[in-house]
Design a protein around this motif. Structure first.
Motif, PDB file in Angstrom:
ATOM      1  N   ARG A  89       0.829  -1.211   0.000  1.00 34.13           N
ATOM      2  CA  ARG A  89       0.000   0.000   0.000  1.00 34.13           C
ATOM      3  C   ARG A  89       0.859   1.255   0.000  1.00 34.13           C
ATOM      4  NH1 ARG A  89      -4.475  -2.099   4.410  1.00 34.13           N
ATOM      5  NH2 ARG A  89      -5.836  -3.176   2.917  1.00 34.13           N
ATOM      6  N   VAL A 112       2.439  -2.861  -9.108  1.00 36.91           N
ATOM      7  CA  VAL A 112       2.568  -2.969  -7.651  1.00 36.91           C
ATOM      8  C   VAL A 112       1.199  -3.043  -6.987  1.00 36.91           C
ATOM      9  CG1 VAL A 112       3.343  -1.767  -5.569  1.00 36.91           C
ATOM     10  CG2 VAL A 112       4.851  -1.907  -7.562  1.00 36.91           C
ATOM     11  N   GLN A 113       0.276  -2.157  -7.348  1.00 39.67           N
ATOM     12  CA  GLN A 113      -1.015  -2.165  -6.663  1.00 39.67           C
ATOM     13  C   GLN A 113      -1.823  -3.421  -6.984  1.00 39.67           C
ATOM     14  OE1 GLN A 113      -3.102   1.402  -7.792  1.00 39.67           O
ATOM     15  NE2 GLN A 113      -3.873   0.582  -9.706  1.00 39.67           N
ATOM     16  N   LEU A 139       2.920   1.590 -11.111  1.00 34.99           N
ATOM     17  CA  LEU A 139       1.771   1.669 -10.201  1.00 34.99           C
ATOM     18  C   LEU A 139       0.834   0.483 -10.394  1.00 34.99           C
ATOM     19  CD1 LEU A 139      -0.266   3.029  -8.259  1.00 34.99           C
ATOM     20  CD2 LEU A 139      -1.131   4.306 -10.246  1.00 34.99           C
ATOM     21  N   GLU A 140       0.439   0.225 -11.626  1.00 30.88           N
ATOM     22  CA  GLU A 140      -0.521  -0.849 -11.877  1.00 30.88           C
ATOM     23  C   GLU A 140       0.026  -2.201 -11.434  1.00 30.88           C
ATOM     24  OE1 GLU A 140      -3.543  -0.436 -12.751  1.00 30.88           O
ATOM     25  OE2 GLU A 140      -3.815   0.907 -14.451  1.00 30.88           O
ATOM     26  N   THR A 177      -7.230   0.768  -2.071  1.00 29.93           N
ATOM     27  CA  THR A 177      -6.634   1.336  -0.862  1.00 29.93           C
ATOM     28  C   THR A 177      -7.571   2.209  -0.043  1.00 29.93           C
ATOM     29  OG1 THR A 177      -5.857   3.355  -1.959  1.00 29.93           O
ATOM     30  CG2 THR A 177      -4.400   1.415  -2.052  1.00 29.93           C
ATOM     31  N   SER A 235       2.373   1.656  -3.375  1.00 25.18           N
ATOM     32  CA  SER A 235       1.325   2.071  -4.313  1.00 25.18           C
ATOM     33  C   SER A 235       1.008   3.550  -4.144  1.00 25.18           C
ATOM     34  CB  SER A 235       0.058   1.237  -4.103  1.00 25.18           C
ATOM     35  OG  SER A 235       0.304  -0.138  -4.363  1.00 25.18           O
ATOM     36  N   TYR A 287      -6.656   2.423  -7.855  1.00 21.93           N
ATOM     37  CA  TYR A 287      -5.901   2.748  -6.642  1.00 21.93           C
ATOM     38  C   TYR A 287      -6.848   3.099  -5.503  1.00 21.93           C
ATOM     39  CZ  TYR A 287      -3.107   5.395  -3.337  1.00 21.93           C
ATOM     40  OH  TYR A 287      -2.541   5.861  -2.168  1.00 21.93           O
TER      41      TYR A 287
END
Length: 494
Positions: free
Chosen positions: A32, A389-390, A386-387, A84, A35, A80
């Motif tokens: 998190r 990891v999240q 980002l995509e 989160t 992200s 995201y």
């Protein structure tokens, strides 16, 4: 950039912005936090929401980034939020999604006619579909169904463009005949219609959408864009009645189809047909777009341009969509979750390692297999990291990593809970030689959104990219916009 009452400078002074992205893939908190840092870096590239911004440019990214990629980015920030519950970008995303709907509320703004393809329109539709599926907050003054309405409006403009004057069907790449590429029927445009149809079928329960998903798949398969081994080729020329194919393989083509296929597997309560197609597409993704070298097993890459350092601005973002749709597919087709988790976990680690460049030591690079930052930076690189990891939040054991994990349906649609007793185990995925990956390379690339066919003329972008060194202030300004410090007045820009 102007600082409203000094707020930007004051807020920036209180932020910790230095240091590489740290990621412990075994820790939900670490995923998190990483992200959050990557969402911040991605949103930093957005600057078209200032009081001086022309109304037609609100919600778009700086040139030379094309209109479609902004829509794709907002989809990543919707995810995201969903995963989160961080509301930092909600108002900015709402404003952007509504600013580009166009006069007919179908994501066809006249200001972007010169570069408006069916695939471009589709990416905005896919983002508002995610907003509907996850219950993203509705902008004040709009109906609660606004996101679904927008997605359905795109579908209702695309299916009438199904062209039977050549190739026995299919969508053209371009919407308007005066644009280069109008005679190209490509996988990303038809794949976009397929995924929109599949997701609308599941969300609404309307069989018309299922019919169009099946029609689109069948046409792509018959014409050869989907091969018997689930390679998904780039496109074909309708002036030749689609008798020849551009065999270039791009990661967003099979992954676009994969999420649609997984959705239909879910919607049809685990039918064998859609399971076979989901399995075939995942296997194709794994063997072609992962493990470029002997020491980079399960690291994602773009084989058509990354090794040669020739990716253009669009292609630099393609890994973002593969990560997004692999992870989402694993939620609605859980039998593939173990295999997807293996691919994305290693890729996320490599992506985080690449985010160690720039002035602040956390700018993300492109070629994740070099073991660090490769000198290539931009919105596509940030969004891809980002995509990837999240996406791990969707794949955490027990599904507890993401706040919102499974996409919703409308109230009267019931989807069976699929708990398969078997999982898909992928074999060896490397398709390269035994050579090891280089440890570090330098350079960046840019270009235009075009299919690889030499017969298709490239679009010509203009303007310049925002400086990487200015990203801190741009991002802070974006956060402030969530508090209502924006305006959209200004002269129209063409």
């Amino acid at each position: 950039m102007k600082s409203p009452n000094g707020a930007v400078v004051a807020l920036a002074a209180g932020l910790s912005l230095v240091g590489a992205i740290e990621l412990d893939v075994n820790s939900t908190d670490s995923i998190r936090n990483a992200s959050a840092a990557l969402a911040f870096g991605t949103a930093s590239w957005y600057q078209n929401n200032q009081s001086s911004t022309a109304a037609t440019a609100v919600g778009t990214l700086p040139a030379p980034i094309y209109w479609w990629e902004a829509g794709a980015m907002w989809g990543g920030l919707i995810d995201y939020w969903a995963y989160t519950n961080d509301t930092s970008y909600v108002e900015t995303v709402q404003q952007a999604l509504m600013a580009q709907v166009g006069p007919d509320n179908n994501y066809m703004p006249p200001a972007y006619d010169a570069s408006l393809g069916n695939d471009d329109q589709a990416f905005w539709a896919l983002s508002v579909l995610s907003a509907a599926e996850y219950g993203f907050p509705t902008p004040q003054g709009n109906a609660s169904s606004v996101y679904l309405d927008l997605a359905e409006a795109v579908f209702n403009t695309q299916w009438p463009r199904w062209d039977t004057t050549s190739c026995n069907g299919g969508l053209k790449w371009q919407i308007f005949s005066y644009n280069a590429g109008y005679n190209y029927k490509n996988s990303i445009s038809n794949g976009g219609l397929f995924q929109i149809s599949a997701r609308l079928a599941r969300y609404t329960g309307n069989s018309t959408y299922l019919d169009w998903a099946e029609k689109t798949w069948d046409w792509m398969s018959a014409i050869g864009l989907i091969s018997p081994t689930y390679d998904v080729f780039d496109g074909t020329d309708d002036t030749l009645n689609c008798s020849q194919l551009d065999h270039t393989l791009w990661s967003y083509n099979p992954s676009m189809l994969l999420y649609g296929s997984a959705m239909l597997y879910n919607y049809t309560n685990g039918s064998q047909l859609w399971q076979d197609r989901t399995t075939g597409l995942l296997q194709e993704c794994a063997r072609t777009f992962f493990s470029p070298f002997s020491n980079t097993t399960n690291v994602m890459f773009e084989p058509a341009c990354e090794p040669s350092n020739t990716c253009d601005n669009d292609q630099l973002s393609f890994k973002a969509y593969m990560a997004r749709w692999l992870a989402k597919s694993a939620v609605v087709a859980p039998y593939i979750a173990t295999s997807v988790n293996a691919l994305l976990t290693r890729s996320a680690q490599a992506a985080a390692q690449s985010c160690s460049g720039g002035q602040y030591g956390n700018t993300c690079g492109q070629r994740w297999y070099v073991g660090g930052y490769d000198g290539s930076y931009g919105v596509g690189q940030e969004l891809s990291a980002l995509e990837t990891v999240q996406s791990l939040l969707l794949l955490r054991p027990g599904g507890g990593g993401a706040v919102r994990r499974s996409p919703f349906t409308s109230g009267d649609v019931q989807i069976a809970v699929l708990n398969p007793t078997t999982t898909l185990a992928l074999g060896a995925t490397s398709t390269s030689t035994a050579a090891a990956a280089p440890t570090e390379t330098k350079g960046s690339s840019g270009g235009t959104k075009s299919s690889s066919s030499a017969a298709v003329a490239a679009r010509v972008p203009g303007g310049g990219m925002v400086s990487a060194y200015a990203w801190t202030f741009v991002a802070v300004f974006t956060v402030l916009l969530g508090s209502g410090l924006s305006g959209t007045s200004g002269a129209e820009r063409s």
